[in-house]
Scaffold this active site. Structure first.
Site, mmCIF file in Angstrom:
data_model
loop_
_atom_site.group_PDB
_atom_site.id
_atom_site.type_symbol
_atom_site.label_atom_id
_atom_site.label_comp_id
_atom_site.label_asym_id
_atom_site.label_seq_id
_atom_site.Cartn_x
_atom_site.Cartn_y
_atom_site.Cartn_z
ATOM 1 N N GLY A 62 0.644 -1.140 -0.188
ATOM 2 C CA GLY A 62 -0.059 -0.150 -0.127
ATOM 3 C C GLY A 62 0.883 1.038 0.042
ATOM 4 O O GLY A 62 0.352 2.363 -0.507
ATOM 5 N N ASN A 63 1.934 1.234 0.452
ATOM 6 C CA ASN A 63 2.791 2.417 0.445
ATOM 7 C C ASN A 63 3.419 2.768 -0.826
ATOM 8 O O ASN A 63 3.889 4.066 -0.949
ATOM 9 C CB ASN A 63 3.989 2.250 1.822
ATOM 10 C CG ASN A 63 4.917 1.178 1.150
ATOM 11 O OD1 ASN A 63 4.548 0.163 0.834
ATOM 12 N ND2 ASN A 63 6.187 1.391 1.351
ATOM 13 N N LYS B 197 -3.553 -9.833 -2.146
ATOM 14 C CA LYS B 197 -2.560 -9.504 -3.531
ATOM 15 C C LYS B 197 -1.458 -10.294 -3.335
ATOM 16 O O LYS B 197 -0.939 -10.569 -4.434
ATOM 17 C CB LYS B 197 -2.252 -7.936 -3.512
ATOM 18 C CG LYS B 197 -1.398 -7.145 -2.457
ATOM 19 C CD LYS B 197 -0.008 -7.105 -3.124
ATOM 20 C CE LYS B 197 0.593 -6.178 -2.072
ATOM 21 N NZ LYS B 197 0.526 -6.592 -0.515
ATOM 22 N N LYS C 156 -12.152 -9.640 6.073
ATOM 23 C CA LYS C 156 -11.675 -8.186 5.464
ATOM 24 C C LYS C 156 -12.619 -7.124 5.733
ATOM 25 O O LYS C 156 -13.551 -6.918 5.011
ATOM 26 C CB LYS C 156 -11.397 -8.508 4.018
ATOM 27 C CG LYS C 156 -10.493 -7.695 3.304
ATOM 28 C CD LYS C 156 -9.053 -7.471 3.860
ATOM 29 C CE LYS C 156 -8.174 -6.775 2.811
ATOM 30 N NZ LYS C 156 -6.682 -6.840 3.205
ATOM 31 N N LYS D 52 2.739 -12.431 3.468
ATOM 32 C CA LYS D 52 3.839 -12.086 2.800
ATOM 33 C C LYS D 52 4.741 -13.251 2.899
ATOM 34 O O LYS D 52 5.118 -13.866 1.918
ATOM 35 C CB LYS D 52 4.593 -10.951 2.948
ATOM 36 C CG LYS D 52 3.629 -9.447 2.682
ATOM 37 C CD LYS D 52 4.280 -8.198 3.421
ATOM 38 C CE LYS D 52 3.523 -6.923 2.932
ATOM 39 N NZ LYS D 52 1.957 -7.283 3.422
#
Length: 314
Positions: free
Chosen positions: A11-12, A213, A129, A275
């Protein structure tokens, strides 16, 4: 042969926490992000790009619902597709300029991408979510009755709609991604892809869900036979005991070590765990290849093996 990589942007890379939640502010952040990606391309890597869409799809949904007295609100899967379009547009515009500045006249294209999920995925029975804005408990109960939403209280800040986060099973447009690979940098599986289920007659149907994602990027990396999966986030390295006096940054992890730390609860469920799990899936399926987790500004150094957390099979 050029090394093939799939890049998952956090997101960053799209939005700064200090900037206004506007399209203009996002474009400024994306322009800075594009400089790092263009530098990776300049070094000869072939790539596809996957990005998140959490805040963006929430705002699109909120805008749609706020204007419901004027225009019919869009269903959630359509909002996801809309976010793919405008985020992809920003990335391809900024990246094309950054490449041109490096004398690389290379096409960049964003592809609206559907990702098949299993209708019986357990995630649909336990939506977690959060999306959209906050509301009161009274409003939440009304939305549950009128629209069938699942609403949950969010850390004392109010009530929010929650949707499922199922596992990605198949990238519908993978054939197109493969065809484009040798001719363009492809932005695909945006926001994890628009989640769809397959009906008995073979038709696809959008569902209200959000695919992580990082998991979608991992599936893409497998299906394009990538040499590496590069997951870019806000920290330079994965750490254990994060935020504590005995925090330890990790340079390298074997599959067994990563699994052990994950089972011990060392990685946050809503942050680092997906991740690490995506990285583990990739190296488990491709024992001779590597996954890298690092920050956007260290991406080039991490590909050179100078920093980041590198996860390998052994």
């Amino acid at each position: 042969m050029p090394e093939k990589i799939v890049i998952a942007l956090g997101g960053n890379a799209l939005q700064s926490g200090n900037s206004a939640p506007t399209a203009e502010a996002q474009l400024e952040v994306v322009r800075r992000t594009a400089q790092y990606i263009a530098e990776i391309s300049r070094r000869g890597y072939e790539m596809a790009i996957v990005h998140g869409n959490g805040p963006q799809v929430g705002r699109i949904l909120l805008a749609s619902e706020t204007a419901k007295e004027v225009v019919p609100p869009m269903p959630f899967d359509v909002c996801g597709a809309m976010s793919q379009g405008y985020i992809g547009y920003h990335i391809q515009q900024a990246l094309k300029y950054a490449l041109s500045a490096r004398n690389r006249n290379y096409p960049v294209v964003s592809l609206t991408t559907q990702v098949v999920v299993d209708r019986s995925d357990p995630a649909f029975q336990n939506p977690t979510k959060p999306i959209g804005g906050f509301c009161t408990e009274e409003e939440a109960r009304r939305l549950e009755q009128e629209k069938g939403y699942v609403m949950k209280e969010d850390s004392g800040r109010g009530w929010r709609r929650v949707v499922a986060s199922p596992q990605p099973r198949r990238i519908v447009e993978i054939g197109a991604v493969r065809l484009l690979w040798d001719h363009a940098i492809v932005i695909t599986c945006g926001g994890g892809g628009v989640p769809v289920v397959e009906n008995p007659d073979g038709t696809l149907e959008g569902v209200a869900a959000v695919i992580d994602k990082d998991y979608a990027a991992e599936l893409l990396a497998e299906q394009v036979d990538a040499d590496a999966l590069l997951i870019l986030t806000e920290v330079e390295k994965v750490a254990i005991n994060f935020g504590k006096p005995n925090q330890q940054d990790l340079n390298r992890l074997s599959l067994a070590e990563a699994a052990r730390y994950a089972e011990a609860g060392q990685f946050g469920a809503g942050s680092m765990l997906p991740k690490v799990e995506a990285a583990m899936r990739f190296v488990r399926a491709n024992p001779g290849k590597r996954a890298i987790i690092t920050s956007l500004d260290k991406a080039v150094d991490a590909l050179d093996g100078k920093t980041g957390t590198i996860i390998t099979f052994a």
